[in-house]
Design an enzyme around this catalytic site. Structure first.
Site, PDB file in Angstrom:
ATOM      1  N   LEU A 139     121.315  74.018 -12.602  1.00  0.00           N
ATOM      2  CA  LEU A 139     122.169  74.553 -13.652  1.00  0.00           C
ATOM      3  C   LEU A 139     121.383  74.537 -14.960  1.00  0.00           C
ATOM      4  O   LEU A 139     120.523  73.683 -15.167  1.00  0.00           O
ATOM      5  CB  LEU A 139     123.435  73.698 -13.820  1.00  0.00           C
ATOM      6  N   ASP A 140     121.707  75.470 -15.845  1.00  0.00           N
ATOM      7  CA  ASP A 140     121.089  75.468 -17.170  1.00  0.00           C
ATOM      8  C   ASP A 140     121.354  74.137 -17.868  1.00  0.00           C
ATOM      9  O   ASP A 140     122.329  73.447 -17.571  1.00  0.00           O
ATOM     10  CB  ASP A 140     121.658  76.595 -18.032  1.00  0.00           C
ATOM     11  N   ARG A 141     120.513  73.811 -18.820  1.00  0.00           N
ATOM     12  CA  ARG A 141     120.602  72.525 -19.519  1.00  0.00           C
ATOM     13  C   ARG A 141     122.012  72.241 -20.058  1.00  0.00           C
ATOM     14  O   ARG A 141     122.510  71.129 -19.960  1.00  0.00           O
ATOM     15  CB  ARG A 141     119.577  72.503 -20.660  1.00  0.00           C
TER      16      ARG A 141
END
Length: 310
Positions: A139-141
Site C-alpha cells: 500500500l502507498d505510504r
C-alpha cells in the site's frame, strides 16, 4: 487439504485428486515451488513420504502423509523493529496486518528499519519465529488497511500466484471530493509514469492496463464528499488515486492528484481482503477497521456494510 503441524514439520494428507502424481510434480504444480526451492528441499532432505526418504519421482497414493520441514528457524536480513501492530489474522503460514498511515510497506534499503515489514519481523521474533518473511502486495505510504504477509517462501509463491490470477480480492473505502452521481461504475484507463513528476502517475495511452470498479456508499453533502468502495482488476501504482482524479472526483486529502487538503493524508483505506488459504483451502475474509486517531471515515459497521461486496 488436510494438514497438521508437528514441530518443524508440515504433514499433508494426500487426497484422491493427487493420487498418481509424483512428489516432484506435487511440489511444482500444487505447492508451486520454484526449481530452486525444489532443489534445496531435495539436497537438504526436508521432504519425507510416510516417514521415509524416497526418490522424488515416487508416485503419491491417497492417504499418504507427505512431510515437509517448513517451520525451522530461517534467519533473514530484515531488521526487526518494535511497533504497536494491529494483527488482524495470523496462523503458521501467513498473517494480515492493519497498516497505519505514514509508514512504508517494505524497507527501501537494507539499512531501513522503519517499514511495516520491519515491524512484522519483530512481531514474529517476539513470538519465537524467525522466518523468510515477504509482503505479498503493498500500500502507498499514506494508504491504510490490510496487508498480507507470507511466513515462508513456499507459501509466498502460492500467494504471489493467486495475486497474479486475481484470486486475492481487496476492497477499499475512499472519500472523494464532490457529489458522485453514479451509483456504480468502472474506470478502464491505462496508467503510466508522469515524465514531469517523479512520484506521480497519469492516464496514458501507452501505459499499463488499469481497471477500477467503484460503488457509491453514502453521500456526505455537509462535507462535500462521497463515500465509495473500490475493487481492482489490476494493481498499478496509485491506481485508485489516478483513476478517481481522472473522473474529477479526486480523493479528499490527496493534494498530489488534485484533492483538497481536507485531511493530512489521502482518504483511502484497504478495508477488506478475501482469499482461499493456500494450505487449508479455507475461505478467508478479513476486515480492517480504520485506525486514524483523528477519524477520517464515518463510523460504520464495515463488516455488515461490505458483506454484499462481490
Amino acid at each position: 487439504m488436510l494438514f497438521e503441524r508437528k514441530g518443524d514439520w508440515l504433514l499433508l494428507k494426500i487426497p484422491l485428486q493427487w493420487e498418481g502424481v509424483s512428489i516432484e510434480a506435487f511440489f511444482s504444480h500444487v505447492l508451486l515451488a520454484s526449481k530452486k526451492q525444489i532443489h534445496l528441499f531435495k539436497m537438504e532432505k526436508k521432504v519425507q513420504l510416510n516417514n521415509q526418504n524416497v526418490p522424488w519421482n515416487t508416485l503419491l497414493t491417497k492417504e499418504d502423509i507427505l512431510k515437509i520441514k517448513l517451520f525451522q528457524q530461517q534467519p533473514n536480513d530484515i531488521i526487526p523493529t518494535y511497533m504497536d501492530l494491529s494483527v488482524l489474522y495470523e496462523d503458521d503460514f501467513l498473517l494480515v496486518v492493519n497498516k497505519p498511515a505514514s509508514i512504508d510497506t517494505h524497507p527501501h534499503s537494507s539499512e531501513d528499519a522503519s517499514s511495516l515489514l520491519n515491524g512484522v519481523a519483530y512481531h514474529l521474533l517476539f513470538n519465537g519465529e524467525e522466518r523468510q518473511l515477504k509482503h505479498i502486495h503493498r500500500l502507498d505510504r499514506d494508504t491504510t488497511g490490510c496487508v498480507l504477509f507470507a511466513k515462508h517462501d513456499l507459501v509466498a509463491n502460492m500467494l504471489d500466484s493467486m495475486l497474479r490470477e486475481r484470486k486475492i480480492k481487496r476492497t477499499y473505502i475512499a472519500l472523494v471530493q464532490g457529489t458522485l452521481s453514479q451509483k456504480k461504475g468502472t474506470i478502464n484507463k491505462p496508467i503510466g509514469k508522469d515524465r514531469h513528476h517523479g512520484s506521480r502517475r497519469r492516464i496514458s495511452e501507452t501505459g499499463q492496463t488499469a481497471i477500477t470498479h467503484f460503488k457509491r456508499m453514502k453521500q456526505l453533502p455537509n462535507e462535500g464528499l462521497t463515500l465509495i468502495s473500490c475493487t481492482l482488476d489490476t494493481g498499478r501504482t496509485h491506481q485508485i488515486r489516478v483513476h478517481l482524479s481522472s473522473i474529477h472526483h479526486p480523493l479528499a486529502g490527496d493534494v498530489l492528484y488534485g484533492g483538497k487538503p481536507t485531511f493530512d493524508r489521502q482518504a483511502l483505506h484497504a478495508v477488506k481482503i478475501q482469499f482461499t488459504h493456500p494450505i487449508s483451502k479455507e475461505e478467508l475474509t478479513v476486515f480492517a477497521p480504520p485506525l486514524d486517531k483523528q477519524p477520517i471515515f464515518p463510523v460504520e459497521n464495515w463488516e455488515a456494510l461490505l458483506m454484499d461486496t462481490k
